[in-house]
Design a protein around this motif. Structure first.
Motif, PDB file in Angstrom:
ATOM      1  N   LEU A 110      -4.279 -36.675 -72.188  1.00 49.09           N
ATOM      2  CA  LEU A 110      -5.588 -36.157 -72.584  1.00 49.09           C
ATOM      3  C   LEU A 110      -6.399 -37.195 -73.351  1.00 49.09           C
ATOM      4  CD1 LEU A 110      -4.706 -32.501 -73.609  1.00 49.09           C
ATOM      5  CD2 LEU A 110      -6.031 -33.252 -71.639  1.00 49.09           C
ATOM      6  N   ILE A 111      -5.748 -37.956 -74.227  1.00 46.21           N
ATOM      7  CA  ILE A 111      -6.459 -39.009 -74.957  1.00 46.21           C
ATOM      8  C   ILE A 111      -6.936 -40.093 -74.002  1.00 46.21           C
ATOM      9  CG2 ILE A 111      -6.120 -40.926 -76.575  1.00 46.21           C
ATOM     10  CD1 ILE A 111      -4.651 -39.045 -78.386  1.00 46.21           C
ATOM     11  N   LEU A 112      -6.103 -40.431 -73.037  1.00 44.44           N
ATOM     12  CA  LEU A 112      -6.496 -41.451 -72.067  1.00 44.44           C
ATOM     13  C   LEU A 112      -7.693 -41.006 -71.230  1.00 44.44           C
ATOM     14  CD1 LEU A 112      -5.852 -44.202 -70.801  1.00 44.44           C
ATOM     15  CD2 LEU A 112      -4.384 -42.989 -69.186  1.00 44.44           C
ATOM     16  N   ILE A 113      -7.661 -39.772 -70.746  1.00 44.39           N
ATOM     17  CA  ILE A 113      -8.782 -39.254 -69.954  1.00 44.39           C
ATOM     18  C   ILE A 113     -10.039 -39.145 -70.813  1.00 44.39           C
ATOM     19  CG2 ILE A 113      -9.634 -37.252 -68.670  1.00 44.39           C
ATOM     20  CD1 ILE A 113      -6.739 -36.780 -67.768  1.00 44.39           C
ATOM     21  N   GLY A 114      -9.890 -38.667 -72.047  1.00 41.46           N
ATOM     22  CA  GLY A 114     -11.038 -38.557 -72.948  1.00 41.46           C
ATOM     23  C   GLY A 114     -11.633 -39.910 -73.283  1.00 41.46           C
ATOM     24  N   ALA A 115     -10.779 -40.906 -73.489  1.00 40.14           N
ATOM     25  CA  ALA A 115     -11.278 -42.247 -73.779  1.00 40.14           C
ATOM     26  C   ALA A 115     -11.998 -42.848 -72.577  1.00 40.14           C
ATOM     27  CB  ALA A 115     -10.130 -43.152 -74.214  1.00 40.14           C
ATOM     28  N   ILE A 116     -11.488 -42.588 -71.385  1.00 38.52           N
ATOM     29  CA  ILE A 116     -12.154 -43.082 -70.174  1.00 38.52           C
ATOM     30  C   ILE A 116     -13.519 -42.423 -70.014  1.00 38.52           C
ATOM     31  CG2 ILE A 116     -12.033 -43.055 -67.650  1.00 38.52           C
ATOM     32  CD1 ILE A 116      -9.008 -43.563 -67.948  1.00 38.52           C
ATOM     33  N   LEU A 117     -13.593 -41.118 -70.286  1.00 34.91           N
ATOM     34  CA  LEU A 117     -14.881 -40.434 -70.198  1.00 34.91           C
ATOM     35  C   LEU A 117     -15.874 -40.973 -71.228  1.00 34.91           C
ATOM     36  CD1 LEU A 117     -13.784 -36.773 -69.526  1.00 34.91           C
ATOM     37  CD2 LEU A 117     -15.152 -38.208 -68.043  1.00 34.91           C
ATOM     38  N   CYS A 118     -15.417 -41.217 -72.445  1.00 37.04           N
ATOM     39  CA  CYS A 118     -16.308 -41.779 -73.461  1.00 37.04           C
ATOM     40  C   CYS A 118     -16.741 -43.200 -73.086  1.00 37.04           C
ATOM     41  CB  CYS A 118     -15.626 -41.771 -74.824  1.00 37.04           C
ATOM     42  SG  CYS A 118     -15.410 -40.111 -75.508  1.00 37.04           S
ATOM     43  N   LEU A 119     -15.843 -43.959 -72.479  1.00 34.65           N
ATOM     44  CA  LEU A 119     -16.206 -45.302 -72.026  1.00 34.65           C
ATOM     45  C   LEU A 119     -17.242 -45.248 -70.910  1.00 34.65           C
ATOM     46  CD1 LEU A 119     -15.673 -48.374 -72.127  1.00 34.65           C
ATOM     47  CD2 LEU A 119     -13.931 -47.990 -70.376  1.00 34.65           C
ATOM     48  N   THR A 120     -17.086 -44.316 -69.970  1.00 35.24           N
ATOM     49  CA  THR A 120     -18.089 -44.199 -68.910  1.00 35.24           C
ATOM     50  C   THR A 120     -19.435 -43.760 -69.471  1.00 35.24           C
ATOM     51  OG1 THR A 120     -17.400 -41.941 -68.397  1.00 35.24           O
ATOM     52  CG2 THR A 120     -16.414 -43.715 -67.100  1.00 35.24           C
ATOM     53  N   ALA A 121     -19.433 -42.946 -70.521  1.00 34.63           N
ATOM     54  CA  ALA A 121     -20.691 -42.564 -71.157  1.00 34.63           C
ATOM     55  C   ALA A 121     -21.368 -43.775 -71.784  1.00 34.63           C
ATOM     56  CB  ALA A 121     -20.443 -41.489 -72.210  1.00 34.63           C
ATOM     57  N   ALA A 122     -20.601 -44.628 -72.436  1.00 39.32           N
ATOM     58  CA  ALA A 122     -21.173 -45.836 -73.041  1.00 39.32           C
ATOM     59  C   ALA A 122     -21.687 -46.797 -71.977  1.00 39.32           C
ATOM     60  CB  ALA A 122     -20.126 -46.524 -73.907  1.00 39.32           C
ATOM     61  N   ILE A 123     -20.947 -46.941 -70.895  1.00 37.29           N
ATOM     62  CA  ILE A 123     -21.404 -47.813 -69.808  1.00 37.29           C
ATOM     63  C   ILE A 123     -22.672 -47.240 -69.177  1.00 37.29           C
ATOM     64  CG2 ILE A 123     -20.814 -48.671 -67.504  1.00 37.29           C
ATOM     65  CD1 ILE A 123     -17.898 -48.890 -68.515  1.00 37.29           C
ATOM     66  N   GLY A 124     -22.733 -45.932 -69.020  1.00 41.26           N
ATOM     67  CA  GLY A 124     -23.922 -45.303 -68.466  1.00 41.26           C
ATOM     68  C   GLY A 124     -25.149 -45.506 -69.340  1.00 41.26           C
ATOM     69  N   LEU A 125     -24.967 -45.476 -70.651  1.00 44.55           N
ATOM     70  CA  LEU A 125     -26.099 -45.735 -71.550  1.00 44.55           C
ATOM     71  C   LEU A 125     -26.629 -47.148 -71.381  1.00 44.55           C
ATOM     72  CD1 LEU A 125     -25.040 -44.001 -74.871  1.00 44.55           C
ATOM     73  CD2 LEU A 125     -26.959 -43.420 -73.408  1.00 44.55           C
ATOM     74  N   LEU A 126     -25.750 -48.072 -71.107  1.00 45.51           N
ATOM     75  CA  LEU A 126     -26.187 -49.459 -70.946  1.00 45.51           C
ATOM     76  C   LEU A 126     -26.751 -49.732 -69.557  1.00 45.51           C
ATOM     77  CD1 LEU A 126     -23.250 -51.281 -72.727  1.00 45.51           C
ATOM     78  CD2 LEU A 126     -25.553 -50.893 -73.600  1.00 45.51           C
ATOM     79  N   PHE A 173     -14.821 -35.994 -75.771  1.00 45.97           N
ATOM     80  CA  PHE A 173     -14.574 -35.608 -77.161  1.00 45.97           C
ATOM     81  C   PHE A 173     -13.715 -34.354 -77.238  1.00 45.97           C
ATOM     82  CE2 PHE A 173     -15.876 -33.264 -80.982  1.00 45.97           C
ATOM     83  CZ  PHE A 173     -15.511 -34.177 -81.950  1.00 45.97           C
ATOM     84  N   VAL A 174     -14.003 -33.374 -76.395  1.00 44.35           N
ATOM     85  CA  VAL A 174     -13.218 -32.135 -76.384  1.00 44.35           C
ATOM     86  C   VAL A 174     -11.778 -32.424 -75.972  1.00 44.35           C
ATOM     87  CG1 VAL A 174     -12.956 -29.910 -75.214  1.00 44.35           C
ATOM     88  CG2 VAL A 174     -15.190 -30.627 -76.033  1.00 44.35           C
TER      89      VAL A 174
END
Length: 118
Positions: free
Chosen positions: A12-28, A48-49
């Motif tokens: 779950l932490i790995l999937i959540g971290a990947i999702l947060c990373l894709t959000a940061a990449i999307g912002l850029l 985050f959830v």
């Protein structure tokens, strides 16, 4: 059972971290405000959830769960509201390409009402 819960929390932490990373990449990477807001809210909140769920599984403590539930609920309530307010302000500033919008519900609200004298 402890090994299974630890493995589940790790996944779950790995999937959540990947999702947060894709959000940061999307912002850029994204160019306009609506797509950046989509990248900032949807995968980030889900990531985050998932991370909070992993923390609850990992620590296995009711006080931690009682602390994380309001944190997740506040995040679920404020992220869409903040995205809505930023997008509305971007529309009013003219930084959104109005031709790219399929439905423009704010076009009537930007016009001056007849009784306003303007």
């Amino acid at each position: 059972m402890n090994e299974f819960l630890d493995a589940a929390s790790l996944i779950l932490i790995l999937i959540g971290a990947i999702l947060c990373l894709t959000a940061a990449i999307g912002l850029l990477r994204f160019r306009d405000v609506p797509t950046r807001l989509h990248a900032a809210t949807k995968p980030q909140v889900l990531g985050f959830v998932l991370i909070c769920l992993a923390i609850a599984l990992s620590l296995r403590s009711w006080p931690v769960v009682a602390f994380l539930i309001p944190v997740v609920l506040i995040q679920l309530a404020t992220a869409p509201l903040a995205a809505y307010m930023v997008s509305r302000q971007a529309y009013r500033n003219g930084t959104i390409d109005e031709n790219a919008l399929l439905v423009d519900e704010l076009s009537e609200s930007s016009e001056t009402p007849p009784a306003a004298g303007g």
